[in-house]
Motif scaffolding. Sequence first.
Motif, PDB file in Angstrom:
ATOM      1  N   UNK A  97       0.759  -1.385  -0.044  1.00  0.00           N
ATOM      2  CA  UNK A  97      -0.008   0.062   0.010  1.00  0.00           C
ATOM      3  C   UNK A  97       0.733   1.362  -0.058  1.00  0.00           C
ATOM      4  N   UNK A  98       2.058   1.142   0.595  1.00  0.00           N
ATOM      5  CA  UNK A  98       2.805   2.491   0.818  1.00  0.00           C
ATOM      6  C   UNK A  98       3.618   2.532  -0.540  1.00  0.00           C
ATOM      7  N   UNK A  99       3.786   1.235  -1.345  1.00  0.00           N
ATOM      8  CA  UNK A  99       4.299   1.682  -2.593  1.00  0.00           C
ATOM      9  C   UNK A  99       3.180   2.400  -3.796  1.00  0.00           C
ATOM     10  N   UNK A 100       1.873   1.903  -3.537  1.00  0.00           N
ATOM     11  CA  UNK A 100       1.159   2.598  -4.370  1.00  0.00           C
ATOM     12  C   UNK A 100       0.728   3.821  -4.045  1.00  0.00           C
ATOM     13  N   UNK A 101       0.717   4.132  -2.750  1.00  0.00           N
ATOM     14  CA  UNK A 101       0.556   5.476  -2.286  1.00  0.00           C
ATOM     15  C   UNK A 101       1.812   6.642  -2.473  1.00  0.00           C
ATOM     16  N   UNK A 102       2.859   5.836  -2.944  1.00  0.00           N
ATOM     17  CA  UNK A 102       3.924   7.124  -3.224  1.00  0.00           C
ATOM     18  C   UNK A 102       3.578   8.226  -4.238  1.00  0.00           C
ATOM     19  N   UNK A 103       3.266   7.649  -5.249  1.00  0.00           N
ATOM     20  CA  UNK A 103       3.094   8.873  -6.560  1.00  0.00           C
ATOM     21  C   UNK A 103       1.909   9.571  -6.002  1.00  0.00           C
ATOM     22  N   UNK A 104       0.685   9.067  -5.574  1.00  0.00           N
ATOM     23  CA  UNK A 104      -0.414  10.239  -4.994  1.00  0.00           C
ATOM     24  C   UNK A 104      -0.089  10.859  -4.222  1.00  0.00           C
ATOM     25  N   UNK A 105       0.940  10.413  -3.053  1.00  0.00           N
ATOM     26  CA  UNK A 105       1.130  11.049  -1.885  1.00  0.00           C
ATOM     27  C   UNK A 105       2.058  12.149  -2.111  1.00  0.00           C
ATOM     28  N   UNK A 106       2.667  12.174  -3.500  1.00  0.00           N
ATOM     29  CA  UNK A 106       3.283  13.558  -3.906  1.00  0.00           C
ATOM     30  C   UNK A 106       2.552  14.422  -4.471  1.00  0.00           C
ATOM     31  N   UNK A 107       1.491  14.348  -4.626  1.00  0.00           N
ATOM     32  CA  UNK A 107       0.482  15.449  -5.597  1.00  0.00           C
ATOM     33  C   UNK A 107      -0.239  16.095  -4.657  1.00  0.00           C
ATOM     34  N   UNK A 108       0.105  16.265  -3.194  1.00  0.00           N
ATOM     35  CA  UNK A 108      -0.396  17.317  -2.331  1.00  0.00           C
ATOM     36  C   UNK A 108      -2.216  17.002  -2.252  1.00  0.00           C
ATOM     37  N   UNK A 109      -2.437  15.788  -2.275  1.00  0.00           N
ATOM     38  CA  UNK A 109      -3.924  15.312  -2.207  1.00  0.00           C
ATOM     39  C   UNK A 109      -4.015  15.121  -0.744  1.00  0.00           C
ATOM     40  N   UNK A 110      -5.614  15.337  -0.245  1.00  0.00           N
ATOM     41  CA  UNK A 110      -5.906  14.871   1.079  1.00  0.00           C
ATOM     42  C   UNK A 110      -5.635  13.447   1.174  1.00  0.00           C
ATOM     43  N   UNK A 111      -5.328  12.925   2.466  1.00  0.00           N
ATOM     44  CA  UNK A 111      -4.669  11.414   2.642  1.00  0.00           C
ATOM     45  C   UNK A 111      -5.964  10.541   2.345  1.00  0.00           C
ATOM     46  N   UNK A 112      -7.290  11.094   2.518  1.00  0.00           N
ATOM     47  CA  UNK A 112      -8.486  10.284   2.298  1.00  0.00           C
ATOM     48  C   UNK A 112      -8.434   9.948   0.972  1.00  0.00           C
ATOM     49  N   UNK A 113      -8.220  11.121  -0.086  1.00  0.00           N
ATOM     50  CA  UNK A 113      -8.361  10.863  -1.451  1.00  0.00           C
ATOM     51  C   UNK A 113      -6.988   9.832  -1.893  1.00  0.00           C
ATOM     52  N   UNK A 114      -5.959   9.865  -1.139  1.00  0.00           N
ATOM     53  CA  UNK A 114      -4.945   8.913  -1.540  1.00  0.00           C
ATOM     54  C   UNK A 114      -5.331   7.706  -1.068  1.00  0.00           C
ATOM     55  N   UNK A 115      -5.838   7.480   0.021  1.00  0.00           N
ATOM     56  CA  UNK A 115      -6.276   5.896   0.345  1.00  0.00           C
ATOM     57  C   UNK A 115      -7.163   5.377  -0.650  1.00  0.00           C
ATOM     58  N   UNK A 116      -8.246   6.412  -1.151  1.00  0.00           N
ATOM     59  CA  UNK A 116      -9.220   5.903  -2.174  1.00  0.00           C
ATOM     60  C   UNK A 116      -8.451   5.321  -3.259  1.00  0.00           C
ATOM     61  N   UNK A 117      -7.662   6.259  -3.709  1.00  0.00           N
ATOM     62  CA  UNK A 117      -6.750   5.869  -5.098  1.00  0.00           C
ATOM     63  C   UNK A 117      -6.090   4.617  -4.976  1.00  0.00           C
ATOM     64  N   UNK A 118      -5.315   4.295  -3.649  1.00  0.00           N
ATOM     65  CA  UNK A 118      -4.846   2.962  -3.409  1.00  0.00           C
ATOM     66  C   UNK A 118      -5.689   1.911  -3.568  1.00  0.00           C
ATOM     67  N   UNK A 119      -6.758   2.229  -2.773  1.00  0.00           N
ATOM     68  CA  UNK A 119      -7.635   0.917  -2.671  1.00  0.00           C
ATOM     69  C   UNK A 119      -8.292   0.569  -4.348  1.00  0.00           C
ATOM     70  N   UNK A 120      -8.658   1.779  -4.930  1.00  0.00           N
ATOM     71  CA  UNK A 120      -9.144   1.434  -6.327  1.00  0.00           C
ATOM     72  C   UNK A 120      -8.123   0.838  -7.308  1.00  0.00           C
ATOM     73  N   UNK A 121      -6.933   1.335  -7.210  1.00  0.00           N
ATOM     74  CA  UNK A 121      -5.805   0.740  -7.909  1.00  0.00           C
ATOM     75  C   UNK A 121      -5.597  -0.692  -7.508  1.00  0.00           C
ATOM     76  N   UNK A 122      -5.662  -1.165  -6.255  1.00  0.00           N
ATOM     77  CA  UNK A 122      -5.281  -2.544  -5.640  1.00  0.00           C
ATOM     78  C   UNK A 122      -6.741  -3.359  -6.401  1.00  0.00           C
ATOM     79  N   UNK A 123      -7.673  -2.933  -6.129  1.00  0.00           N
ATOM     80  CA  UNK A 123      -8.631  -3.653  -6.923  1.00  0.00           C
ATOM     81  C   UNK A 123      -8.882  -3.819  -8.292  1.00  0.00           C
ATOM     82  N   UNK A 124      -8.344  -2.759  -8.979  1.00  0.00           N
ATOM     83  CA  UNK A 124      -8.135  -2.839 -10.482  1.00  0.00           C
ATOM     84  C   UNK A 124      -7.340  -4.135 -10.836  1.00  0.00           C
ATOM     85  N   UNK A 125      -6.191  -4.277 -10.266  1.00  0.00           N
ATOM     86  CA  UNK A 125      -5.480  -5.126 -10.732  1.00  0.00           C
ATOM     87  C   UNK A 125      -5.214  -6.652  -9.830  1.00  0.00           C
TER      88      UNK A 125
END
Length: 275
Positions: A97-125
Amino acid sequence: MIEVKNLSYTYQPHLPPALLNINLTIGEGEYIVLIGAKGSGKTTLIRHLNALLLPSCGEIEIDGLNTEESKNHIEIRRKVGMVFQNPDHQIVGMSVEEDVAFGPGNLNLPSVEVGQRVKRALEMVGLSGFEKRAPYTLSGGEKQLLALAGLLSMEPKYIILDEATSSLDPASKEKVLTILDQLKTGGISIIHITHNMEEALRADRVLLMGNGQIIADGTARDILNETEKLKALGLSPPIIVELMSRLHPYYDKQKSIMTVDEATAEIYTWLENNK
Ligand SMILES: Nc1ncnc2c1ncn2[C@@H]1O[C@H](COP(=O)(O)OP(=O)(O)OP(=O)(O)O)[C@@H](O)[C@H]1O
Ligand SMILES: [Mg+2]
């Protein structure tokens, strides 16, 4: 839109150019497969599309952003995501999860949004449940899916895969190809480098490279039906195309039969007609 204008690239002055006068436009939602023999310049070309390499001559614009200007690089790399053949080079986190969060974590997004993106991306693959695993404990195929999840979490507009499916088992490969189909439907442009001609058949458009130039640009059907041209370049045509061309003169090449389903239907018809 990606625009490549008169691009040439030479790695070192004493070497021949790796790319020679490439002109190319890639629109939104295009699914492109890039094929060509080893050393023909495929990786060199795509490394220019997110400013990992800069042109020796010519220029590249990603949605109007010129890759020559370093102030554009962050935005260009956000828009153009890449996955390479070896996932080990792309893993940065201590856990999945840390690995997938690395990119969006650098985009100044709220942490909730980062968490959602990580969840969605892991689900997709298909890696939900792997969140806490250390990446080095994953199999080669799982690592490749992790690299793809990392890319998806950035929500890029253009996705480039450089032989990223070559080490996957058939089920994971199919999963990745299905994800690509879904992304394309969502308006994302795909550029997929592969030596697998069956994978190439799924594209809307095929670019054929030879000696640092684009020597053919057309539909998958048109380009992959050119058995002699492909063989002259050291490439194998799709297996069904080869089979049907060997069945000449019983088979009319104009029919352009390329898939197992199409060949099955054609052969059944012959058998029925010759009972
Ligand atoms: N760092 C480098 N320094 C010098 N020459 C290079 C370098 N990287 C690639 N080349 C050369 O540039 C040419 C194009 O290489 P490139 O990696 O783009 O080919 P490719 O089409 O991706 O091949 P493959 O299918 O084997 O991955 C080749 O002749 C290669 O030897
Ligand atoms: Mg390559």
